[in-house]
Design an enzyme around this catalytic site. Structure first.
Site, PDB file in Angstrom:
ATOM      1  N   GLU A 224      20.725  23.507  56.101  1.00 43.16           N
ATOM      2  CA  GLU A 224      21.690  22.457  55.802  1.00 43.16           C
ATOM      3  C   GLU A 224      22.406  22.756  54.491  1.00 43.16           C
ATOM      4  OE1 GLU A 224      20.433  18.532  54.231  1.00 43.16           O
ATOM      5  OE2 GLU A 224      21.467  17.675  55.962  1.00 43.16           O
TER       6      GLU A 224
ATOM      7  N   TYR B 234      30.303  19.437  55.098  1.00 39.87           N
ATOM      8  CA  TYR B 234      28.885  19.409  55.453  1.00 39.87           C
ATOM      9  C   TYR B 234      28.646  20.343  56.632  1.00 39.87           C
ATOM     10  CZ  TYR B 234      24.458  17.616  57.336  1.00 39.87           C
ATOM     11  OH  TYR B 234      23.188  17.509  57.819  1.00 39.87           O
TER      12      TYR B 234
END
Ligand SMILES: Nc1ncnc2c1ncn2[C@@H]1O[C@H](COP(=O)(O)OP(=O)(O)OP(=O)(O)O)[C@@H](O)[C@H]1O
Ligand SMILES: [Mg+2]
Length: 386
Positions: A189, A101
């Site tokens: 993101e 992530y």
């Protein structure tokens, strides 16, 4: 402005970040031919501006063109958290990878840009943050000095990524930082940031929020789309209205952001006594408040199916209340049958009496004039709850 995944990936690719090859399809047939061109198993992904697509069944693997067509047929038109999938991204399925992530965002509480990297990607990062905080490295990044390769490496190591991928991930982190800075994004993101068994790093998902205030510096206009699911907000924007959709039942129009904000408060407060009704939107029609702007504002608010009553709260200043009242009367004429629910009007300030008289004389069956803000909020809440 939030981007779709495929648009985010377009920007990633422009900045040298690897993404799987793929294209957007609006029909099952298109999905089939894209899959045929890719000559490989593909993933069909709903393009909606909301998270949790995978869990909702909006991300499906298809081994070949005909399965791609079937899956696209299933996903197109699908509703995901109130967003309709009008298109799907058909992209090459990556095999065998670890999921990490990475994100950069504006941390308003700490007044800094914040980098977050985790070895536990793919799933809800909120859950990782809550249950396994040590797996989520967080580092404030100074906007002026930016993120260099060394800091990126440190981030990758603090996030607990395997040593042999830290360099490749760090290089990607620097490019993602470039996306944030050069595209004037408020959020970048990637979840998952995938690392394949041969240690290639690629973005399998992407979320980007662009800073609309910097739009003039970019050619991002192509990313705006009419089929936006924030339908009301998009239409309001096209009419240059300062409108934000909220989740209540009372439409609110006012002049001046401060007055509108306090109107939202008094409506929510009054609503506590009437079934908990709440404001349905923020709408500031500004100082001018011409008849046309009033008509545009009322039209947007009344086309929101959640709205059951409307509060118009205007404080007359340079634009006096009689002009505003005339605006409301004209707006109601323009709207005709569109004026479908009760409209409570509170006018105060310059020429308020005259304004109220004008509304009284017009005698529109849907309009109720109240002199105080609290009284107006009370009445509109009661009407919305009825
Ligand atoms: N091109 C691809 N090849 C292989 N697997 C993929 C590909 N794209 C996505 N996946 C898998 O599907 C999962 C879900 O995809 P993705 O992250 O894009 O959607 P999501 O997380 O459900 O959506 P959102 O991030 O909007 O909540 C990924 O974690 C990944 O495991
Ligand atoms: Mg994702």
């Amino acid at each position: 402005m939030d981007l779709y995944e495929y648009q985010a990936k377009e920007l990633f690719a422009r900045h040298g970040i690897s993404v799987p090859p793929g294209q957007v399809a609006a029909t099952p047939q298109e999905a089939r031919s894209i899959a045929a061109e890719l000559r490989a198993p593909v993933v069909i992904k709903a393009q909606v501006k909301t998270g949790g697509r995978g869990k909702a069944g909006g991300v499906r693997l298809a081994p070949g063109p005909s399965a791609a067509e079937d899956e696209a047929r299933r996903i197109l038109g699908m509703d995901i958290k109130g967003h309709t999938a009008h298109t799907v991204l058909v992209e090459k399925a990556t095999g065998g990878f670890e999921e990490y992530y990475a994100a950069y965002l504006v941390d308003r509480a700490d007044r800094t840009l914040l980098a977050m990297v985790s070895s536990e990607g793919g799933m809800d990062i909120e859950e990782v943050a809550a249950t396994k905080p040590e797996a989520l490295a967080r580092m404030p990044i100074d906007a002026a000095s930016g993120l260099d390769l060394e800091t990126a490496r440190l981030l990758a190591s603090r996030a607990g990524l395997p040593e042999d991928v830290q360099d490749a991930v760090a290089a990607t982190l620097v490019r993602l930082w470039e996306v944030l800075v050069e595209e004037d994004a408020l959020l970048v993101e990637v979840n998952p940031l995938a690392c394949t068994s041969d240690r290639r790093v690629l973005a399998l998902d992407g979320k980007i929020t662009l800073d609309a205030n910097a739009a003039f510096r970019h050619d991002h206009a192509a990313f705006a789309d009419g089929s936006d699911d924030g339908g009301l907000e998009a239409r309001a924007r096209a009419k240059h209205l300062n409108y934000v959709k909220l989740d209540g039942q009372v439409g609110v129009i006012g002049n001046g952001a401060g007055l509108v904000m306090s109107t939202l408060d008094v409506v929510a407060y009054a609503g506590e006594r009437f079934d908990g009704v709440r404001p349905a939107n923020f709408l500031d029609i500004g100082g001018g408040a011409s008849a046309q702007v009033m008509a545009d504002g009322l039209e947007i608010i009344l086309s929101d199916p959640d709205v059951r009553a409307v509060l118009v709260n205007v404080f007359g200043g340079i634009t006096a209340c009689d002009a505003v009242a005339n605006g409301i009367v004209t707006a109601l004429e323009v709207l005709g049958e569109g004026a479908r629910c009760p409209i409570v009007v509170r006018l105060d300030g310059n020429n308020a009496e005259l304004g109220r008289e004008i509304l009284g004389d017009a005698g529109h069956p849907m309009v109720r004039v109240v002199t105080t803000m609290d009284g107006a909020a009370e009445l509109v809440a009661e009407l919305a709850a009825a």
